[in-house]
Design a protein around this motif. Structure first.
Motif, PDB file in Angstrom:
ATOM      1  N   GLU A   1      -0.947 -47.805  42.076  1.00  0.00           N
ATOM      2  CA  GLU A   1      -0.674 -47.732  40.643  1.00  0.00           C
ATOM      3  C   GLU A   1      -1.961 -47.391  39.908  1.00  0.00           C
ATOM      4  O   GLU A   1      -2.952 -48.106  40.027  1.00  0.00           O
ATOM      5  CB  GLU A   1      -0.117 -49.063  40.132  1.00  0.00           C
ATOM      6  CG  GLU A   1       1.274 -49.406  40.639  1.00  0.00           C
ATOM      7  CD  GLU A   1       2.363 -48.575  39.951  1.00  0.00           C
ATOM      8  OE1 GLU A   1       2.022 -47.759  39.057  1.00  0.00           O
ATOM      9  OE2 GLU A   1       3.538 -48.745  40.322  1.00  0.00           O
ATOM     10  N   GLY A   2      -1.948 -46.283  39.157  1.00  0.00           N
ATOM     11  CA  GLY A   2      -3.094 -45.887  38.351  1.00  0.00           C
ATOM     12  C   GLY A   2      -2.801 -46.057  36.874  1.00  0.00           C
ATOM     13  O   GLY A   2      -1.719 -46.510  36.484  1.00  0.00           O
ATOM     14  N   GLN A   3      -3.745 -45.680  36.051  1.00  0.00           N
ATOM     15  CA  GLN A   3      -3.567 -45.833  34.597  1.00  0.00           C
ATOM     16  C   GLN A   3      -2.451 -44.945  34.062  1.00  0.00           C
ATOM     17  O   GLN A   3      -1.810 -45.275  33.070  1.00  0.00           O
ATOM     18  CB  GLN A   3      -4.882 -45.501  33.886  1.00  0.00           C
ATOM     19  CG  GLN A   3      -6.000 -46.490  34.163  1.00  0.00           C
ATOM     20  CD  GLN A   3      -7.265 -46.171  33.386  1.00  0.00           C
ATOM     21  OE1 GLN A   3      -7.405 -45.084  32.837  1.00  0.00           O
ATOM     22  NE2 GLN A   3      -8.184 -47.117  33.339  1.00  0.00           N
ATOM     23  N   ASN A   4      -2.205 -43.814  34.719  1.00  0.00           N
ATOM     24  CA  ASN A   4      -1.175 -42.882  34.253  1.00  0.00           C
ATOM     25  C   ASN A   4      -0.040 -42.719  35.264  1.00  0.00           C
ATOM     26  O   ASN A   4       0.548 -41.665  35.386  1.00  0.00           O
ATOM     27  CB  ASN A   4      -1.811 -41.513  33.968  1.00  0.00           C
ATOM     28  CG  ASN A   4      -2.853 -41.586  32.871  1.00  0.00           C
ATOM     29  OD1 ASN A   4      -2.608 -42.151  31.812  1.00  0.00           O
ATOM     30  ND2 ASN A   4      -4.029 -41.042  33.137  1.00  0.00           N
ATOM     31  N   GLY A   5       0.242 -43.786  35.995  1.00  0.00           N
ATOM     32  CA  GLY A   5       1.322 -43.722  36.963  1.00  0.00           C
ATOM     33  C   GLY A   5       0.806 -43.760  38.386  1.00  0.00           C
ATOM     34  O   GLY A   5      -0.359 -44.080  38.646  1.00  0.00           O
ATOM     35  N   LEU A   6       1.672 -43.421  39.322  1.00  0.00           N
ATOM     36  CA  LEU A   6       1.313 -43.485  40.735  1.00  0.00           C
ATOM     37  C   LEU A   6       0.238 -42.463  41.081  1.00  0.00           C
ATOM     38  O   LEU A   6       0.248 -41.342  40.585  1.00  0.00           O
ATOM     39  CB  LEU A   6       2.546 -43.246  41.603  1.00  0.00           C
ATOM     40  CG  LEU A   6       3.585 -44.372  41.636  1.00  0.00           C
ATOM     41  CD1 LEU A   6       4.823 -43.917  42.393  1.00  0.00           C
ATOM     42  CD2 LEU A   6       3.002 -45.632  42.278  1.00  0.00           C
TER      43      LEU A   6
ATOM     44  N   GLU B   1      -0.945 -34.971  38.010  1.00  0.00           N
ATOM     45  CA  GLU B   1      -0.354 -34.930  36.674  1.00  0.00           C
ATOM     46  C   GLU B   1       0.328 -33.598  36.355  1.00  0.00           C
ATOM     47  O   GLU B   1       1.427 -33.572  35.810  1.00  0.00           O
ATOM     48  CB  GLU B   1      -1.444 -35.216  35.635  1.00  0.00           C
ATOM     49  CG  GLU B   1      -0.920 -35.362  34.221  1.00  0.00           C
ATOM     50  CD  GLU B   1      -2.013 -35.802  33.264  1.00  0.00           C
ATOM     51  OE1 GLU B   1      -1.718 -35.903  32.072  1.00  0.00           O
ATOM     52  OE2 GLU B   1      -3.148 -36.037  33.724  1.00  0.00           O
ATOM     53  N   ALA B   2      -0.297 -32.488  36.718  1.00  0.00           N
ATOM     54  CA  ALA B   2       0.261 -31.177  36.353  1.00  0.00           C
ATOM     55  C   ALA B   2       1.597 -30.936  37.029  1.00  0.00           C
ATOM     56  O   ALA B   2       2.588 -30.576  36.372  1.00  0.00           O
ATOM     57  CB  ALA B   2      -0.726 -30.075  36.716  1.00  0.00           C
ATOM     58  N   LEU B   3       1.659 -31.150  38.339  1.00  0.00           N
ATOM     59  CA  LEU B   3       2.895 -30.884  39.070  1.00  0.00           C
ATOM     60  C   LEU B   3       3.995 -31.866  38.684  1.00  0.00           C
ATOM     61  O   LEU B   3       5.177 -31.504  38.633  1.00  0.00           O
ATOM     62  CB  LEU B   3       2.644 -30.947  40.577  1.00  0.00           C
ATOM     63  CG  LEU B   3       1.839 -29.790  41.156  1.00  0.00           C
ATOM     64  CD1 LEU B   3       1.513 -30.032  42.627  1.00  0.00           C
ATOM     65  CD2 LEU B   3       2.599 -28.472  41.012  1.00  0.00           C
ATOM     66  N   VAL B   4       3.623 -33.103  38.382  1.00  0.00           N
ATOM     67  CA  VAL B   4       4.606 -34.075  37.940  1.00  0.00           C
ATOM     68  C   VAL B   4       5.158 -33.688  36.575  1.00  0.00           C
ATOM     69  O   VAL B   4       6.371 -33.734  36.326  1.00  0.00           O
ATOM     70  CB  VAL B   4       3.993 -35.494  37.898  1.00  0.00           C
ATOM     71  CG1 VAL B   4       4.950 -36.468  37.221  1.00  0.00           C
ATOM     72  CG2 VAL B   4       3.667 -35.969  39.310  1.00  0.00           C
ATOM     73  N   ALA B   5       4.267 -33.268  35.671  1.00  0.00           N
ATOM     74  CA  ALA B   5       4.698 -32.871  34.328  1.00  0.00           C
ATOM     75  C   ALA B   5       5.623 -31.663  34.360  1.00  0.00           C
ATOM     76  O   ALA B   5       6.537 -31.536  33.550  1.00  0.00           O
ATOM     77  CB  ALA B   5       3.471 -32.579  33.460  1.00  0.00           C
ATOM     78  N   GLU B   6       5.401 -30.764  35.308  1.00  0.00           N
ATOM     79  CA  GLU B   6       6.249 -29.577  35.428  1.00  0.00           C
ATOM     80  C   GLU B   6       7.606 -29.900  36.039  1.00  0.00           C
ATOM     81  O   GLU B   6       8.485 -29.040  36.099  1.00  0.00           O
ATOM     82  CB  GLU B   6       5.560 -28.540  36.321  1.00  0.00           C
ATOM     83  CG  GLU B   6       4.301 -27.919  35.706  1.00  0.00           C
ATOM     84  CD  GLU B   6       3.587 -27.025  36.703  1.00  0.00           C
ATOM     85  OE1 GLU B   6       4.106 -26.848  37.836  1.00  0.00           O
ATOM     86  OE2 GLU B   6       2.519 -26.498  36.356  1.00  0.00           O
ATOM     87  N   GLY B   7       7.778 -31.122  36.516  1.00  0.00           N
ATOM     88  CA  GLY B   7       9.021 -31.487  37.167  1.00  0.00           C
ATOM     89  C   GLY B   7       9.108 -30.998  38.595  1.00  0.00           C
ATOM     90  O   GLY B   7      10.175 -31.074  39.223  1.00  0.00           O
ATOM     91  N   ARG B   8       8.002 -30.488  39.138  1.00  0.00           N
ATOM     92  CA  ARG B   8       8.004 -29.987  40.511  1.00  0.00           C
ATOM     93  C   ARG B   8       7.912 -31.130  41.517  1.00  0.00           C
ATOM     94  O   ARG B   8       8.409 -31.003  42.639  1.00  0.00           O
ATOM     95  CB  ARG B   8       6.818 -29.034  40.728  1.00  0.00           C
ATOM     96  CG  ARG B   8       6.793 -27.812  39.831  1.00  0.00           C
ATOM     97  CD  ARG B   8       7.888 -26.831  40.191  1.00  0.00           C
ATOM     98  NE  ARG B   8       7.929 -26.527  41.612  1.00  0.00           N
ATOM     99  CZ  ARG B   8       7.089 -25.686  42.224  1.00  0.00           C
ATOM    100  NH1 ARG B   8       6.144 -25.069  41.525  1.00  0.00           N
ATOM    101  NH2 ARG B   8       7.201 -25.444  43.521  1.00  0.00           N
ATOM    102  N   VAL B   9       7.249 -32.217  41.140  1.00  0.00           N
ATOM    103  CA  VAL B   9       6.990 -33.308  42.084  1.00  0.00           C
ATOM    104  C   VAL B   9       7.354 -34.644  41.448  1.00  0.00           C
ATOM    105  O   VAL B   9       7.044 -34.902  40.288  1.00  0.00           O
ATOM    106  CB  VAL B   9       5.508 -33.336  42.514  1.00  0.00           C
ATOM    107  CG1 VAL B   9       5.208 -34.578  43.353  1.00  0.00           C
ATOM    108  CG2 VAL B   9       5.157 -32.084  43.296  1.00  0.00           C
TER     109      VAL B   9
END
Length: 304
Positions: free
Chosen positions: A23-28, A71-79
């Protein structure tokens, strides 16, 4: 995999692994090497659901992992990163097995491609997922990156009681692993040792190498020539290993190789760069060997 029916997300991949998450400050967060691997998967699949195992509080401090939240790939909905409970003790696994089975059962129905990284049954959520995929008559890839019995035996070399217990349970756990391999559509067996040990249990085995190097990492011809000239001049060999100091990485094999070089009269300067649970034992063995005989070369182990 292609041809499966009743899936909700076309060209999606479900990966269930033993990779540690925290667990990090901005999620997993996940280690950078695994993140680089996920980025490669994203080149071939539109969406990745990646299941790892949540590190116990403070457990990540014992490693030199560099962590990232993708963060980038998660934000794009890819991961999508998902953490399953850490359950490598029988009581922990018994407490969580029902909920994890239900979660993986649902995830399997929602993905077109399935891949499970198999371990040793205890706390082995990927194997649980594979068994559920078999029950649903879904095709899947089985991924194995090490020969688990060899790792367990190496860890318990100094513990006779635990070794006897392990020898009693290994045939059962390996029987389950080989059953999962037999039912797989494809087996991705990391490295020659894994391939030699498991290939005959799988209908479609492939020897794979999960490397993280680029063309730009290759040695230049000029630099290679300089190295060859230096070696031929009789200068000591310079040997460097960069990796985690853990049984599966072969630190004892590494030291044994250095001993062989010394006995053959080959001068060397050796350095292991990394940390891990076996670092104190490795340092102790180096000191003992130095006191027994002054080597012609030097062997050093140090954390990053």
């Amino acid at each position: 995999m292609p041809g499966d029916e009743m899936v909700e997300k076309a060209d999606s991949a479900l990966l269930v692994t033993h990779v540690a998450l925290r667990e990090g400050q901005n999620g997993l967060e996940i280690d950078e090497q695994s993140a680089a691997g996920i980025a490669q998967w994203c080149k071939h699949f539109k969406q990745i659901s990646y299941y790892g195992v949540l590190s116990p509080a403070g457990g990540e401090g014992a490693s030199s992992n560099a962590w990232t939240n993708m963060e980038a790939l998660v934000a794009e909905g890819r991961v999508e990163l998902r953490a399953l409970p850490w359950a490598y003790r029988p009581t922990d696994m018994a407490r969580h097995v029902g909920a994890v089975r239900n979660e993986l059962r649902e995830a399997i129905t929602q993905h077109q491609h399935l891949c499970f990284t198999l371990g040793s049954i205890l706390g082995d959520w990927p194997s649980l997922g594979a068994i559920e995929a078999i029950r649903q008559k879904r095709r899947y890839a089985a991924w194995i990156d090490r020969v688990e019995p060899a790792i367990i035996r190496a860890k318990l070399v100094g513990s006779p009681v635990e070794r006897v217990a392990a020898e009693a349970i290994l045939p059962v756990t390996q029987g389950v692993i080989r059953y999962i391999l037999r039912k797989s559509a494809v087996a991705l067996l990391q490295g020659g040792d894994s391939f030699d040990f498991y290939a005959r249990s799988a209908p479609a085995p492939h020897c794979t190498y999960d490397t993280h190097t680029q063309r730009t990492d290759e040695i230049s011809l000029d630099e290679l020539t300089r190295k060859q000239t230096r070696i031929l001049s009789g200068a000591p060999l310079k040997i460097v290993y960069v990796g985690r100091v853990a049984a599966m990485k072969g630190p004892r094999d590494w030291l044994s190789t250095l001993v062989t070089l010394h006995r053959k009269g080959i001068a060397f300067d050796a350095c292991w760069i990394g940390d891990g649970p076996d670092l104190p034992a490795m340092r102790k063995e180096v000191c003992q060997r130095r006191s027994d005989s002054r080597p012609s070369g030097r062997s050093k182990s140090r954390p990053l």
